[in-house]
Design a protein around this motif. Structure first.
Motif, PDB file in Angstrom:
ATOM      1  N   UNK A 163       0.781  -1.222   0.000  1.00 53.66           N
ATOM      2  CA  UNK A 163       0.000   0.000   0.000  1.00 53.66           C
ATOM      3  C   UNK A 163       0.814   1.273   0.000  1.00 53.66           C
ATOM      4  N   UNK A 164       2.137   1.173   0.145  1.00 57.79           N
ATOM      5  CA  UNK A 164       2.980   2.371   0.087  1.00 57.79           C
ATOM      6  C   UNK A 164       2.982   2.953  -1.319  1.00 57.79           C
ATOM      7  N   UNK A 165       3.242   4.261  -1.389  1.00 54.77           N
ATOM      8  CA  UNK A 165       3.303   4.956  -2.671  1.00 54.77           C
ATOM      9  C   UNK A 165       4.539   5.848  -2.677  1.00 54.77           C
ATOM     10  N   UNK A 166       5.273   5.817  -3.800  1.00 54.66           N
ATOM     11  CA  UNK A 166       6.504   6.591  -3.921  1.00 54.66           C
ATOM     12  C   UNK A 166       6.533   7.313  -5.272  1.00 54.66           C
ATOM     13  N   UNK A 167       7.028   8.548  -5.242  1.00 50.15           N
ATOM     14  CA  UNK A 167       7.251   9.321  -6.467  1.00 50.15           C
ATOM     15  C   UNK A 167       8.744   9.366  -6.738  1.00 50.15           C
ATOM     16  N   UNK A 168       9.138   9.055  -7.972  1.00 47.59           N
ATOM     17  CA  UNK A 168      10.545   9.042  -8.365  1.00 47.59           C
ATOM     18  C   UNK A 168      10.735  10.045  -9.500  1.00 47.59           C
ATOM     19  N   UNK A 224      17.246  15.224  -2.864  1.00 52.52           N
ATOM     20  CA  UNK A 224      16.178  15.763  -2.024  1.00 52.52           C
ATOM     21  C   UNK A 224      14.950  14.887  -2.197  1.00 52.52           C
ATOM     22  N   UNK A 225      14.504  14.203  -1.158  1.00 52.69           N
ATOM     23  CA  UNK A 225      13.301  13.370  -1.292  1.00 52.69           C
ATOM     24  C   UNK A 225      12.078  14.231  -1.584  1.00 52.69           C
ATOM     25  N   UNK A 226      11.212  13.705  -2.445  1.00 52.16           N
ATOM     26  CA  UNK A 226       9.967  14.388  -2.786  1.00 52.16           C
ATOM     27  C   UNK A 226       8.819  13.566  -2.233  1.00 52.16           C
ATOM     28  N   UNK A 227       8.079  14.120  -1.305  1.00 53.00           N
ATOM     29  CA  UNK A 227       6.970  13.421  -0.671  1.00 53.00           C
ATOM     30  C   UNK A 227       5.667  13.997  -1.196  1.00 53.00           C
ATOM     31  N   UNK A 228       4.935  13.235  -2.027  1.00 56.42           N
ATOM     32  CA  UNK A 228       3.689  13.750  -2.579  1.00 56.42           C
ATOM     33  C   UNK A 228       2.677  14.084  -1.483  1.00 56.42           C
ATOM     34  N   UNK A 241      -8.416   8.652  -2.922  1.00 55.99           N
ATOM     35  CA  UNK A 241      -7.193   9.248  -2.398  1.00 55.99           C
ATOM     36  C   UNK A 241      -6.344   9.714  -3.584  1.00 55.99           C
ATOM     37  N   UNK A 242      -6.148  11.028  -3.712  1.00 55.87           N
ATOM     38  CA  UNK A 242      -5.228  11.524  -4.725  1.00 55.87           C
ATOM     39  C   UNK A 242      -3.807  11.285  -4.223  1.00 55.87           C
ATOM     40  N   UNK A 243      -3.085  10.402  -4.907  1.00 52.52           N
ATOM     41  CA  UNK A 243      -1.749  10.021  -4.475  1.00 52.52           C
ATOM     42  C   UNK A 243      -0.705  11.032  -4.907  1.00 52.52           C
ATOM     43  N   UNK A 244      -0.893  11.600  -6.094  1.00 52.92           N
ATOM     44  CA  UNK A 244       0.072  12.569  -6.607  1.00 52.92           C
ATOM     45  C   UNK A 244      -0.579  13.401  -7.704  1.00 52.92           C
ATOM     46  N   UNK A 245      -0.157  14.647  -7.788  1.00 52.10           N
ATOM     47  CA  UNK A 245      -0.540  15.519  -8.894  1.00 52.10           C
ATOM     48  C   UNK A 245       0.713  16.228  -9.358  1.00 52.10           C
ATOM     49  N   UNK A 246       1.199  15.818 -10.525  1.00 50.12           N
ATOM     50  CA  UNK A 246       2.397  16.400 -11.119  1.00 50.12           C
ATOM     51  C   UNK A 246       2.077  16.832 -12.548  1.00 50.12           C
ATOM     52  N   UNK A 311     -10.745  -2.199  -5.699  1.00 51.20           N
ATOM     53  CA  UNK A 311      -9.785  -1.100  -5.604  1.00 51.20           C
ATOM     54  C   UNK A 311      -9.208  -0.834  -6.990  1.00 51.20           C
ATOM     55  N   UNK A 312      -9.052   0.451  -7.306  1.00 45.15           N
ATOM     56  CA  UNK A 312      -8.577   0.866  -8.620  1.00 45.15           C
ATOM     57  C   UNK A 312      -7.449   1.880  -8.474  1.00 45.15           C
ATOM     58  N   UNK A 313      -6.520   1.858  -9.422  1.00 42.66           N
ATOM     59  CA  UNK A 313      -5.605   2.972  -9.622  1.00 42.66           C
ATOM     60  C   UNK A 313      -6.053   3.690 -10.884  1.00 42.66           C
ATOM     61  N   UNK A 314      -6.277   4.988 -10.769  1.00 40.30           N
ATOM     62  CA  UNK A 314      -6.845   5.800 -11.854  1.00 40.30           C
ATOM     63  C   UNK A 314      -5.854   6.908 -12.175  1.00 40.30           C
ATOM     64  N   UNK A 315      -5.542   7.064 -13.466  1.00 40.75           N
ATOM     65  CA  UNK A 315      -4.514   8.006 -13.891  1.00 40.75           C
ATOM     66  C   UNK A 315      -5.013   8.861 -15.049  1.00 40.75           C
ATOM     67  N   UNK A 316      -4.606  10.128 -15.043  1.00 38.61           N
ATOM     68  CA  UNK A 316      -4.795  10.976 -16.218  1.00 38.61           C
ATOM     69  C   UNK A 316      -3.614  11.918 -16.351  1.00 38.61           C
TER      70      UNK A 316
END
Length: 317
Positions: A163-168, A224-228, A241-246, A311-316
Motif C-alpha cells: 500500500x505504500x506509494x513513492x514518487x521518483x 532531495x526526497x519528494x513526498x507527494x 485518495x489523490x496520491x500525486x498531482x504532477x 480497488x482501482x488505480x486511476x490516472x490521467x
C-alpha cells in the motif's frame, strides 16, 4: 461512435530479475518464470498493449492513438501517447538506476519523453526495501564512491510495506528490491541508465551494461526526497485518495464498496483494477471488472458507473 471502455491485454517482458508472481497474483498467462514486467496500458513501440474488445479489437494502443486521436480528446498529429502503466515483479532486486528528464531525452537520446515515475506497492515480502536516493554531495563525490564500490555508504535504503506509494522524479537514483511487486505509472519512456547491477551474470555469461557517465550527467545533486501531498475525498460509496498531482500525471487510489456513477471529467482515464471485482456500465452495456483488468475510458464516454467491491488505480495527464 466508440462509446465503451477500451480493455487491454498486457505485453510481457522477461527480465533477469523477474519471476512468476504475475501468474500467481493476477492469473496472467506469462511466457516464462522470468517474467518481470507486464506493460498493461502501453502505446510504447517497445511493447504496445493489444485492445481486447470493441471495434478496435486486435489493434494495439499505439495504432489506436495514431489513427483515432478523438478517442483521447486529441487532434491528429498530437505527438506520442504520454503515459505508460506497468506491473513489476521483482523476484530479485532491480539494478540501481536513474532516468533522464524530457529535455535530456530529446537532446541526447532523440526520444520524446524523459521518465518520471511513481510506484504503488501491491505486495512485498517482510523486510523488503527499495533504494531511493544517494548520499553524494556532487558529481565528483558520486563518481569517487562508485569507483570505490562504496554502495552501502552511497545508496539510501528505505523499508516498504503493502500500500505504500513513492514518487521518483527524473534524476533520482532508485531500485526496487527483491520480493516487491509494484504498479509503476510513468511517462512513456524506456530510457534507463544503470549505475550498479550487483555484478550478476546473464544467461549468456556476461554482465549487463552500465551507463555511469550518462547516469552522473542526469542525477540530482544533492538528493532531495519528494513526498507527494495526498488528498482524501469520500463521496458515497467511493473513497478516493489523490496520491500525486504532477505535470506529467495525476494518480488516484479508488476504493469502491457499492455503486458509483459519475461523468468523465478528463479527456480519458487509465484504470487498473488492483483488488476485488465488480462491473462498469456505459451506455446500457456492462463489462466485468476483476483484479488484473486494465482499461481506458475514452473521451466518447460521457458518463459511467462502477459497482462492486474493488480497488482501482486511476490516472490521467
Amino acid at each position: 461512435m466508440y462509446e465503451e471502455p477500451i480493455f487491454l491485454e498486457p505485453f510481457f517482458q522477461d527480465r533477469i530479475w523477474g519471476g512468476r508472481k504475475l501468474r500467481t497474483f493476477f492469473g496472467y498467462d506469462i511466457p516464462s518464470d522470468k517474467t518481470g514486467e507486464a506493460w498493461v496500458i502501453s502505446a510504447h513501440k517497445n511493447g504496445p498493449s493489444i485492445i481486447a474488445n470493441g471495434l478496435l479489437k486486435g489493434k494495439n494502443l499505439l495504432e489506436a492513438w495514431n489513427d483515432n486521436p478523438l478517442l483521447f480528446g486529441k487532434e491528429q498529429g498530437c505527438g506520442e501517447f504520454p503515459l505508460l502503466v506497468k506491473i513489476l515483479d521483482a523476484n530479485e532486486s532491480l539494478s540501481v538506476q536513474v532516468h533522464p528528464d524530457t529535455d535530456y531525452a530529446k537532446e541526447m537520446e532523440d526520444m520524446p519523453y524523459g521518465k518520471a515515475e511513481c510506484w504503488y506497492v501491491l505486495d512485498c515480502e517482510p523486510d523488503s526495501r527499495i533504494i531511493l536516493g544517494h548520499r553524494a554531495e556532487s558529481r565528483e563525490d558520486f563518481r569517487k564512491r562508485v569507483d570505490a564500490e562504496q554502495w552501502d555508504e552511497l545508496l539510501l535504503p528505505l523499508a516498504v510495506k503493502k500500500g505504500d506509494f513513492f514518487y521518483i522524479p527524473c534524476g533520482t537514483v532508485h531500485a526496487i528490491g527483491k520480493g516487491i511487486m509494484v504498479v509503476e505509472i510513468q511517462q512513456s519512456s524506456d530510457i534507463t541508465y544503470r549505475v550498479y547491477d550487483y555484478n550478476r551474470i546473464t544467461d549468456e555469461g556476461e554482465t549487463r551494461e552500465l551507463h555511469i557517465q550518462s547516469a552522473i550527467d542526469v542525477i540530482n545533486f544533492p538528493h532531495h526526497p519528494v513526498l507527494p501531498s495526498k488528498t482524501a475525498v469520500n463521496d458515497g460509496d467511493l473513497a478516493s485518495m489523490q496520491l500525486i498531482k504532477e505535470s506529467y500525471f495525476t494518480v488516484y487510489h479508488w476504493k469502491i464498496n457499492g455503486k458509483v456513477k459519475t461523468p468523465l471529467k478528463r479527456d480519458y482515464l487509465l484504470i487498473s483494477v488492483i483488488a476485488g471485482a465488480g462491473e462498469i456500465s456505459v451506455n446500457g452495456q456492462s463489462f466485468l471488472l476483476e483484479k488484473g483488468s486494465h482499461f481506458i475510458l475514452p473521451s466518447t464516454v460521457k458518463t459511467y458507473g462502477i459497482s462492486g467491491k474493488l480497488e482501482l488505480l486511476v490516472t490521467h495527464e
